[in-house]
Design a protein around this motif. Structure first.
Motif, short mmCIF file in Angstrom:
data_model
loop_
_atom_site.label_atom_id
_atom_site.label_comp_id
_atom_site.label_asym_id
_atom_site.label_seq_id
_atom_site.Cartn_x
_atom_site.Cartn_y
_atom_site.Cartn_z
N TYR A 264 -9.58 6.74 22.56
CA TYR A 264 -8.82 7.41 23.60
C TYR A 264 -8.14 8.68 23.09
N ASN A 267 -10.57 12.83 23.21
CA ASN A 267 -10.42 13.89 24.20
C ASN A 267 -9.15 13.63 24.99
N LEU A 268 -8.16 14.47 24.82
CA LEU A 268 -6.86 14.26 25.43
C LEU A 268 -6.77 14.84 26.84
N ASP A 269 -7.89 15.35 27.36
CA ASP A 269 -7.89 15.86 28.72
C ASP A 269 -7.71 14.72 29.71
N VAL A 270 -6.83 14.91 30.72
CA VAL A 270 -6.54 13.85 31.69
C VAL A 270 -7.77 13.51 32.51
N ASN A 271 -8.62 14.50 32.79
CA ASN A 271 -9.80 14.29 33.64
C ASN A 271 -11.04 13.91 32.85
N SER A 272 -10.87 13.60 31.56
CA SER A 272 -12.05 13.19 30.76
C SER A 272 -12.38 11.73 31.06
N TYR A 274 -12.61 7.83 31.48
CA TYR A 274 -11.53 6.87 31.75
C TYR A 274 -11.50 5.81 30.65
N PRO A 286 -16.68 10.61 26.10
CA PRO A 286 -15.48 11.47 26.16
C PRO A 286 -15.77 12.93 25.80
N MET A 287 -16.85 13.18 25.05
CA MET A 287 -17.20 14.55 24.64
C MET A 287 -18.66 14.83 24.98
#
Length: 428
Positions: A264, A267-272, A274, A286-287
């Motif tokens: 988790y 990728n710290l993007d909120v929209n990445s 779940y 995630p990437m």
């Protein structure tokens, strides 16, 4: 809905005649038995007063018969529940505690009438519990045993079988002292051993430092790295492990290396992708834009579509499809049977595929074989010349092939001279 009360007609004669026989175990006729049941029903319904015992107390009519009827050996002449109560109500009946091993008097010399073996006055030589002496206390007048405390009482059933009867809890302090002394000696011994090992280790380290001063500059050890033996129990987790004999505490190692970045945090993007913290699952990648050769984690779905997970998925789909088509197959009830059927299905499918391939090759030939091909196929051209116009129509060189019908032409059956049959024209 409220139930209607049961109404039973009971005559006074029946009450008087049966009231005396509720306690009796003598033989009853069928008529007496019927009257007895009617009387019990009437008492339960509250139409007849409850039965009284010999003390004048009412007996609950809802008490079962096996509780209300007294045993035959008590010779009960009247209905009573006395046999259910504590009938040994004398407070002095039981004295279930005594002084075990209590002594009352210590004599210094032998007394007349005392035990000839040990010298105690409370018993004789025949019932003495000491080891028989070579020369009894009667003749030596030495080592006289103290007199025991003798109590006379009657023990009940529990008192006779109480193994802790007369036990003094204060005597357990001696056991605790012994264990504490043993533990103190053990702790002292271990401390001495550790000090001895430490002294030996310091002596060896001094010798090694003197001999390896020149090599230290070449082989520097990174202090951030920890020895594997020291971090052996770093990820140790104590859990309840389910075993065949019941739950037992066991050691379960966490296999994730702590130097790895948690999924988790990739990728710290909120929209990445779940992340579900409860199941610790992240299905998507995630990437997704990263080079596949550089990333080590591509989402949980990547592992679901490879290896044995994919095989298990195919097996489950095949089992469901076979069950819907009427096969008696179930993955949970008979997993071995389901796997065997799936294996047979794959073998038959491969056979059919190869059979279809052989049929096509046999009919049209195999271009990859070593057989000599016809010249027109080999070179892809022929001697015939065809001329086309701009629109793609043939000008000369080949006649246009007319589409043929599946029906035979110019053949009239059954002596007909022309085409015959019915047709549709002008709505007729």
């Amino acid at each position: 809905m409220a139930k209607e009360p049961v109404r039973v007609l009971v005559t006074g004669a029946a009450v008087s005649s049966l009231g005396q026989h509720t306690f009796s175990v003598s033989f009853k006729s069928r008529e007496d038995h019927r009257k007895q049941l009617e009387l019990e029903e009437a008492r339960k319904a509250g139409l007849v007063p409850a039965e009284l015992d010999e003390d004048g107390k009412e007996i609950n009519p809802h008490i079962p018969q096996y509780m209300s009827s007294a045993p035959w050996y008590l010779n009960a002449q009247r209905p009573s529940l006395k046999h259910q109560r504590k009938w040994k109500s004398d407070p002095n009946y039981t004295k279930s505690w005594y002084d075990r091993g209590a002594k009352i008097y210590q004599a210094e010399k032998y007394r007349k009438g005392a035990c000839e073996n040990c010298g105690a006055m409370t018993h004789d030589k025949k019932s003495c519990m000491e080891r028989p002496r070579k020369t009894g206390a009667k003749f030596t007048s030495m080592h006289i045993a103290p007199d025991e405390k003798v109590e006379s009482f009657e023990l009940d059933y529990d008192g006779k079988r109480d193994r802790w009867n007369g036990y003094d809890p204060s005597t357990y302090s001696r056991v605790i002292e012994q264990y504490e002394a043993r533990e103190e000696a053990r702790r002292k011994y271990l401390k001495e051993q550790q000090l001895k090992k430490l002294e030996e280790k310091n002596g060896k380290n001094e010798e090694e430092e003197a001999s390896s001063e020149e090599e230290e500059d070449e082989d520097k050890v990174d202090e951030a790295k920890v020895d594997e033996s020291k971090q052996m129990d770093f990820a140790k987790v104590e859990k309840r492990v389910r075993t065949t004999g019941g739950g037992s505490t066991g050691t379960v190692r966490n296999l994730r290396i702590r130097e790895d970045t948690a999924k988790y945090l990739l990728n710290l993007d909120v929209n990445s992708a779940y992340y579900d913290p409860k199941t610790r699952s992240m299905r998507e990648d995630p990437m997704p834009d990263m080079d596949p050769n550089e990333k080590f984690y591509s989402g949980d779905n990547q592992s679901r579509l490879s290896g044995q997970a994919l095989e298990f998925k195919q097996l489950t789909v095949h089992s469901h499809a076979a069950f819907e088509k009427g096969q008696d197959i179930h993955m949970q009830a008979a997993p071995s049977q389901a796997e065997l059927l799936h294996r047979n299905y794959k073998i038959i499918k491969e056979k059919l595929k190869s059979q279809t391939k052989d049929t096509i090759v046999e009919k049209y030939g195999n271009a990859a074989s070593d057989e000599a091909l016809p010249r027109e196929l080999l070179l892809g051209q022929s001697e015939r010349e065809i001329e086309y116009d701009r629109t793609g129509r043939i000008i000369k060189g080949q006649d246009m092939s007319l589409p043929k019908s599946k029906y035979e032409e110019d053949i009239f059956i059954n002596n007909h001279t022309s085409v015959w049959g019915s047709w549709w024209k002008d709505h007729q």
